[in-house]
Scaffold this motif. Structure first.
Motif, PDB file in Angstrom:
ATOM      1  N   HIS A 110      11.205 -85.296  28.008  1.00  9.83           N
ATOM      2  CA  HIS A 110      11.004 -84.994  26.588  1.00  9.83           C
ATOM      3  C   HIS A 110      10.443 -83.584  26.418  1.00  9.83           C
ATOM      4  N   LEU A 111       9.465 -83.230  27.260  1.00  5.59           N
ATOM      5  CA  LEU A 111       8.896 -81.882  27.205  1.00  5.59           C
ATOM      6  C   LEU A 111       9.945 -80.833  27.550  1.00  5.59           C
ATOM      7  N   LEU A 112      10.768 -81.107  28.552  1.00 10.10           N
ATOM      8  CA  LEU A 112      11.828 -80.168  28.932  1.00 10.10           C
ATOM      9  C   LEU A 112      12.817 -79.968  27.788  1.00 10.10           C
ATOM     10  N   VAL A 113      13.194 -81.048  27.121  1.00 10.20           N
ATOM     11  CA  VAL A 113      14.112 -80.956  25.980  1.00 10.20           C
ATOM     12  C   VAL A 113      13.494 -80.127  24.860  1.00 10.20           C
ATOM     13  N   ILE A 114      12.213 -80.331  24.596  1.00  3.87           N
ATOM     14  CA  ILE A 114      11.527 -79.560  23.552  1.00  3.87           C
ATOM     15  C   ILE A 114      11.555 -78.074  23.882  1.00  3.87           C
ATOM     16  N   LEU A 115      11.247 -77.716  25.116  1.00  4.29           N
ATOM     17  CA  LEU A 115      11.227 -76.307  25.508  1.00  4.29           C
ATOM     18  C   LEU A 115      12.611 -75.678  25.399  1.00  4.29           C
ATOM     19  N   LEU A 116      13.638 -76.423  25.786  1.00  2.00           N
ATOM     20  CA  LEU A 116      15.001 -75.900  25.690  1.00  2.00           C
ATOM     21  C   LEU A 116      15.412 -75.712  24.230  1.00  2.00           C
ATOM     22  N   LEU A 117      15.127 -76.698  23.398  1.00  2.00           N
ATOM     23  CA  LEU A 117      15.485 -76.587  21.980  1.00  2.00           C
ATOM     24  C   LEU A 117      14.704 -75.464  21.302  1.00  2.00           C
ATOM     25  N   ALA A 118      13.420 -75.337  21.639  1.00  2.00           N
ATOM     26  CA  ALA A 118      12.613 -74.276  21.038  1.00  2.00           C
ATOM     27  C   ALA A 118      13.098 -72.903  21.469  1.00  2.00           C
ATOM     28  N   THR A 119      13.514 -72.772  22.729  1.00  2.00           N
ATOM     29  CA  THR A 119      14.036 -71.495  23.212  1.00  2.00           C
ATOM     30  C   THR A 119      15.331 -71.128  22.498  1.00  2.00           C
ATOM     31  N   LEU A 120      16.250 -72.089  22.434  1.00  2.00           N
ATOM     32  CA  LEU A 120      17.518 -71.855  21.751  1.00  2.00           C
ATOM     33  C   LEU A 120      17.293 -71.562  20.271  1.00  2.00           C
ATOM     34  N   GLY A 121      16.396 -72.341  19.644  1.00  2.00           N
ATOM     35  CA  GLY A 121      16.129 -72.135  18.235  1.00  2.00           C
ATOM     36  C   GLY A 121      15.490 -70.783  17.950  1.00  2.00           C
ATOM     37  N   ALA A 122      14.586 -70.332  18.846  1.00  2.00           N
ATOM     38  CA  ALA A 122      13.942 -69.036  18.656  1.00  2.00           C
ATOM     39  C   ALA A 122      14.947 -67.897  18.764  1.00  2.00           C
ATOM     40  N   ILE A 123      15.919 -68.047  19.669  1.00  2.05           N
ATOM     41  CA  ILE A 123      16.958 -67.015  19.808  1.00  2.05           C
ATOM     42  C   ILE A 123      17.806 -66.932  18.539  1.00  2.05           C
ATOM     43  N   VAL A 124      18.255 -68.084  18.060  1.00  3.64           N
ATOM     44  CA  VAL A 124      19.080 -68.108  16.854  1.00  3.64           C
ATOM     45  C   VAL A 124      18.285 -67.600  15.653  1.00  3.64           C
ATOM     46  N   TRP A 125      17.053 -68.037  15.530  1.00  5.01           N
ATOM     47  CA  TRP A 125      16.193 -67.618  14.425  1.00  5.01           C
ATOM     48  C   TRP A 125      15.969 -66.099  14.445  1.00  5.01           C
ATOM     49  N   SER A 126      15.762 -65.566  15.643  1.00  2.00           N
ATOM     50  CA  SER A 126      15.511 -64.125  15.763  1.00  2.00           C
ATOM     51  C   SER A 126      16.743 -63.306  15.380  1.00  2.00           C
ATOM     52  N   ILE A 127      17.922 -63.852  15.636  1.00  2.00           N
ATOM     53  CA  ILE A 127      19.156 -63.144  15.263  1.00  2.00           C
ATOM     54  C   ILE A 127      19.403 -63.232  13.755  1.00  2.00           C
ATOM     55  N   VAL A 128      19.263 -64.425  13.211  1.00  2.00           N
ATOM     56  CA  VAL A 128      19.553 -64.639  11.794  1.00  2.00           C
ATOM     57  C   VAL A 128      18.516 -63.962  10.897  1.00  2.00           C
ATOM     58  N   ASP A 129      17.259 -64.011  11.315  1.00  2.00           N
ATOM     59  CA  ASP A 129      16.167 -63.511  10.469  1.00  2.00           C
ATOM     60  C   ASP A 129      15.527 -62.268  11.099  1.00  2.00           C
ATOM     61  N   ARG A 130      16.376 -61.382  11.658  1.00  2.00           N
ATOM     62  CA  ARG A 130      15.853 -60.231  12.403  1.00  2.00           C
ATOM     63  C   ARG A 130      15.152 -59.207  11.519  1.00  2.00           C
ATOM     64  N   ARG A 131      15.389 -59.243  10.218  1.00  2.00           N
ATOM     65  CA  ARG A 131      14.774 -58.246   9.340  1.00  2.00           C
ATOM     66  C   ARG A 131      13.350 -58.626   8.926  1.00  2.00           C
ATOM     67  N   ARG A 132      12.989 -59.889   9.080  1.00  2.00           N
ATOM     68  CA  ARG A 132      11.641 -60.317   8.700  1.00  2.00           C
ATOM     69  C   ARG A 132      10.648 -59.804   9.733  1.00  2.00           C
ATOM     70  N   MET A 133       9.618 -59.110   9.269  1.00  2.00           N
ATOM     71  CA  MET A 133       8.657 -58.471  10.163  1.00  2.00           C
ATOM     72  C   MET A 133       7.416 -59.311  10.439  1.00  2.00           C
ATOM     73  N   SER A 134       7.150 -60.321   9.603  1.00  2.00           N
ATOM     74  CA  SER A 134       5.967 -61.163   9.816  1.00  2.00           C
ATOM     75  C   SER A 134       6.130 -62.459   9.028  1.00  2.00           C
ATOM     76  N   TYR A 135       5.320 -63.451   9.384  1.00  2.00           N
ATOM     77  CA  TYR A 135       5.372 -64.764   8.745  1.00  2.00           C
ATOM     78  C   TYR A 135       3.952 -65.245   8.431  1.00  2.00           C
ATOM     79  N   PRO A 136       3.218 -64.517   7.589  1.00  2.00           N
ATOM     80  CA  PRO A 136       1.815 -64.881   7.352  1.00  2.00           C
ATOM     81  C   PRO A 136       1.645 -66.245   6.695  1.00  2.00           C
ATOM     82  N   ARG A 137       2.462 -66.556   5.690  1.00  2.00           N
ATOM     83  CA  ARG A 137       2.313 -67.842   5.007  1.00  2.00           C
ATOM     84  C   ARG A 137       2.697 -69.007   5.921  1.00  2.00           C
ATOM     85  N   LEU A 138       3.765 -68.855   6.668  1.00  2.00           N
ATOM     86  CA  LEU A 138       4.174 -69.905   7.594  1.00  2.00           C
ATOM     87  C   LEU A 138       3.123 -70.092   8.681  1.00  2.00           C
ATOM     88  N   ALA A 139       2.564 -68.973   9.163  1.00  2.00           N
ATOM     89  CA  ALA A 139       1.527 -69.057  10.187  1.00  2.00           C
ATOM     90  C   ALA A 139       0.307 -69.790   9.655  1.00  2.00           C
TER      91      ALA A 139
END
Length: 449
Positions: A110-139
């Motif tokens: 389960h932990l391995l699946v989470i790490l893989l999904l989070a890695t893949l999701g972070a890559i996709v998120w970084s490509i799609v939302d590359r112009r956003r410089m910070s996430y203060p409210r989400l943080a």
């Protein structure tokens, strides 16, 4: 003159905000690329790890009466873990039975699946939302959710220790075990269960740390207390092979993440340097602030209610002590009309029995123990014994015996055990030294046996 002063103050504030992450806002300098990617990965991994929080019972949720919904929402994730284990790792059979351990093979996959999904999701998120410089409210929102998750968990386990639920008193059957035959985890539970004051102290520290996390102004000190507490818990779990290593590490990492926004200030203060005060939280409209206060009050009520419901039944269970509670030594043992003398070579004769609230142990003369579930009906004077080997297919092995207390120090048992009719008389054994030694301020010499 006033404009120059205002401009200088604004410049100083922007420089301060750039150095301290907890006051970064949308109009302030952006985060570094590494920080943005790391934040996206952390958000996704954290969400997947605590999901479906806040639904479900404590310690994994805080909203009452949502167990069914939490179980329903967890099914797709459970299916994905099983699918991944079968198709990616070649594990045909992966047990999903809940055993009280967080270190099952399922948990690691389960932990391995989470790490893989989070890695893949972070890559996709970084490509799609590359112009956003910070996430203060989400943080800020994620930080708040994390505080409540860790706080509710620490309160649950802390109060459980104070009420002697996690580490109960040493019961008769447990005291009859040889130290060398205990598992490391069992040895740790014996150590913790022996001392009521120490167990309550450990629980009080967890309650204080968890309680302080519920308010922003006290979060820093609360997170430090939780970090210290969970570091000790993690070391105990690792060194005594406690089957909660992954869960303890998870809580420790979360407590560290909660403390991170103030790490620089705490280090500077520890080194004796002057540090600025934390700017006040940005206030929104009165309507939004009122809604936030109502939501916080509702969340605190939910946590309090769930704590009461979750711990109430456990408290009731440990408070019930029947009249057979204790260790009893056999005086006479008659099986099928034949008296068995106390020979250490006789595997059929009992040396004694030990009974706690829900368990019964039979101790044969040759050594070892036979344990099983116990129910005592004081009204009908019956003992229901379900040996551990009796599963659903062997439910017929459950035995019901009659008993009688002739005098306070004499117990008589009549019944059928393993196909033999028994008539056994017993007397209570005196409590062992471990529970009678007590506390002494003055010791002329070390008392160690």
């Amino acid at each position: 003159m006033g404009c120059g002063t205002d401009a200088k103050a604004l410049q100083n504030f922007l420089e301060f905000a750039g150095k301290h992450s907890y006051v970064v806002r949308m109009g302030s300098p952006g985060w570094s690329f590494k920080r943005r990617v790391g934040f996206r990965f952390g958000i996704l991994a954290g969400v997947l790890w605590v999901f479906p929080f806040p639904l479900g019972p404590l310690p994994y949720g805080i909203i009452p009466k949502t167990e069914w919904l939490a179980e329903l929402l967890s099914k797709p994730g459970d299916w994905l873990v099983s699918w991944f284990a079968r198709n990616a790792l070649g594990i045909a059979e992966l047990s999903t039975i809940t055993t009280g351990s967080s270190d099952r093979l399922w948990n690691y996959i389960h932990l391995l699946v989470i790490l893989l999904l989070a890695t893949l999701g972070a890559i996709v998120w970084s490509i799609v939302d590359r112009r956003r410089m910070s996430y203060p409210r989400l943080a800020d929102g994620a930080w708040t959710v994390l505080r409540y998750y860790v706080a509710s968990t620490m309160l649950y386990y802390g109060i459980g220790k104070i009420l002697k639920l996690q580490f109960p008193d040493l019961t008769p059957g447990w005291l009859d075990r040889r130290v060398g035959e205990m598992s490391p985890m069992g040895f740790l539970w014996t150590f913790m269960g022996y001392s009521v004051p120490y167990t309550m102290f450990a629980g009080a520290i967890e309650v204080i740390g968890g309680g302080l996390l519920l308010w922003r102004r006290t979060t820093t000190i609360g997170s430090l207390i939780v970090v210290a507490t969970m570091t000790n818990v993690v070391m105990l779990d690792l060194c005594y092979d406690v089957s909660a290593k992954l869960y303890a590490l998870q809580l420790l990492i979360m407590a560290i993440v909660i403390a991170l926004p103030h790490a620089r200030r705490m280090i500077a203060a520890a080194l004796g340097r002057a540090i600025p005060g934390i700017p006040a939280r940005a206030r929104m409209s009165p309507q939004v602030e009122r809604a936030r206060q109502i939501a916080k009050f509702a969340m605190l009520c939910a946590i309090a209610y769930n704590l009461c419901v979750s711990l109430r039944d456990q408290v009731r269970q440990i408070s019930l002590i029947h009249e057979l509670y204790g260790t009893w030594l056999v005086d006479s043992f008659v099986a099928d009309g034949v008296e068995h003398p106390p020979l250490i070579t006789d595997p059929d004769r009992w040396r004694g029995i030990s009974a706690n609230r829900t368990r019964l142990w039979l101790s044969p003369m040759t050594g070892g123990q036979e344990g099983g579930g116990l129910q005592v009906d004081v009204k009908d004077r019956t003992i229901t014994f379900a040996p551990d080997a009796a599963g659903t297919e062997n439910a017929a092995r459950t035995e019901t015996w009659n008993y009688m207390l002739e005098v306070p120090d004499r117990l008589v048992i009549d019944g059928v055990h393993r196909g033999r009719h028994l008539h056994v008389t017993l007397h209570p054994e005196a409590p062992p030294l471990l529970v009678t030694r007590g506390f002494h301020w003055i010791n002329e010499r070390p008392f160690m046996r």
